[in-house]
Design an enzyme around this catalytic site. Sequence first.
Site, mmCIF file in Angstrom:
data_model
loop_
_atom_site.group_PDB
_atom_site.id
_atom_site.type_symbol
_atom_site.label_atom_id
_atom_site.label_comp_id
_atom_site.label_asym_id
_atom_site.label_seq_id
_atom_site.Cartn_x
_atom_site.Cartn_y
_atom_site.Cartn_z
ATOM 1 N N LYS A 169 0.858 -1.191 0.000
ATOM 2 C CA LYS A 169 0.000 0.000 0.000
ATOM 3 C C LYS A 169 0.888 1.233 0.000
ATOM 4 C CE LYS A 169 -4.502 0.256 2.214
ATOM 5 N NZ LYS A 169 -5.153 0.332 3.531
HETATM 6 O O1 G3P Z 1 -9.410 1.368 4.311
HETATM 7 C C1 G3P Z 1 -9.140 2.605 4.883
HETATM 8 C C2 G3P Z 1 -9.767 2.678 6.207
HETATM 9 O O2 G3P Z 1 -9.137 1.858 7.139
HETATM 10 C C3 G3P Z 1 -10.009 4.043 6.714
HETATM 11 O O3 G3P Z 1 -11.263 3.999 7.285
HETATM 12 O O4 G3P Z 1 -13.205 4.734 8.558
HETATM 13 O O5 G3P Z 1 -10.894 5.489 9.215
HETATM 14 O O6 G3P Z 1 -11.980 6.385 7.182
HETATM 15 P P1 G3P Z 1 -11.850 5.229 8.105
#
Ligand code: G3P
Length: 306
Positions: A93
């Site tokens: 990533k």
């Molecule tokens: O896949 C990316 C993720 O882990 C981020 O999620 O909910 O923190 O925006 P969030």
Amino acid sequence: MKIFVDTAKIEEIKEAESWGILDGVTTNPSLIKKAVESAGEGVSLEEYIKDILRTVDGPVSLEVISTTMEGMITEAEVLYDKFNGINNNVVIKVPVNTSMEPGDDDFAGIKATKVLSEKGIPVNSTLIMTPNQALMAAKAGADYVSPFVGRIDDHIRNRIGLKGGVDYPKGTYYPEELAVRVWEKKLETAIHEQKIDDIVYRDHNIMRMFDWANDDGFFSGVDMLWSIKQIYDRYGFDTEIIAASIRTDRQVRQCAEMGVDIATIPFPVIENMMTHIKTSQGMKAFCDDVIPEYKAILWGKDFEKA
Ligand code: G3P
């Protein structure tokens, strides 16, 4: 649609795997931190990551942590060399753009993506917030792009003034239709109150509204996915779209409806996808209605003891 679990917690990965629905895993430094904290002291992170890789026969994204091109390439090679031999499923990533402050190098992520893809190391280009970033990442050779659906909803909610001083917890329903109506209402009011020249050229508030998502012109993270999908389909890019930052089962359904390749979903949202009050009520009614003769067929005459 492939389902990835967006977690580094091994128990969640193993549980999803046991349901037969798991096609891959995405991690990031924040998810690794949470997983290690919940695993407790004395865990070997290296063994922990190997366990994840062995558990799923599908791509597992591991993220780099440097912000320079050279640093990201070196780290990607370390991760790939150390872990890809385990189950041949490591994807690196790489943030599409690592800059955090004006003056930082805006292009280190995209340059690292190009170099790594030329070396045959698969890249998941992450922190994608616009279709243009997704277009650039695909051109640079990314195997996957990860557009952040929930964070775009947060961003638009703030920009358009839907937030109203409230800190919405993750998973709060995002009213896309309302966002469109608020936007139209603001525009209509502006048109009634001012001449169009003033609106377009002079009124900074209105200009900000036009510009609220850097010209992306969409009203939700799901809308952004749709735009990326149009671009990829139109030019036949092989890059797969991983809908990331998913917060609700509604977003998952919308991804599936539009034919997104992959959704990477937090485990609690995956659990939600399996539940419905009427399913539970139906289950209870079936159990209450079972007659003894039927039990005897299924469980034998001594069913009372079963
Ligand atoms: O896949 C990316 C993720 O882990 C981020 O999620 O909910 O923190 O925006 P969030």
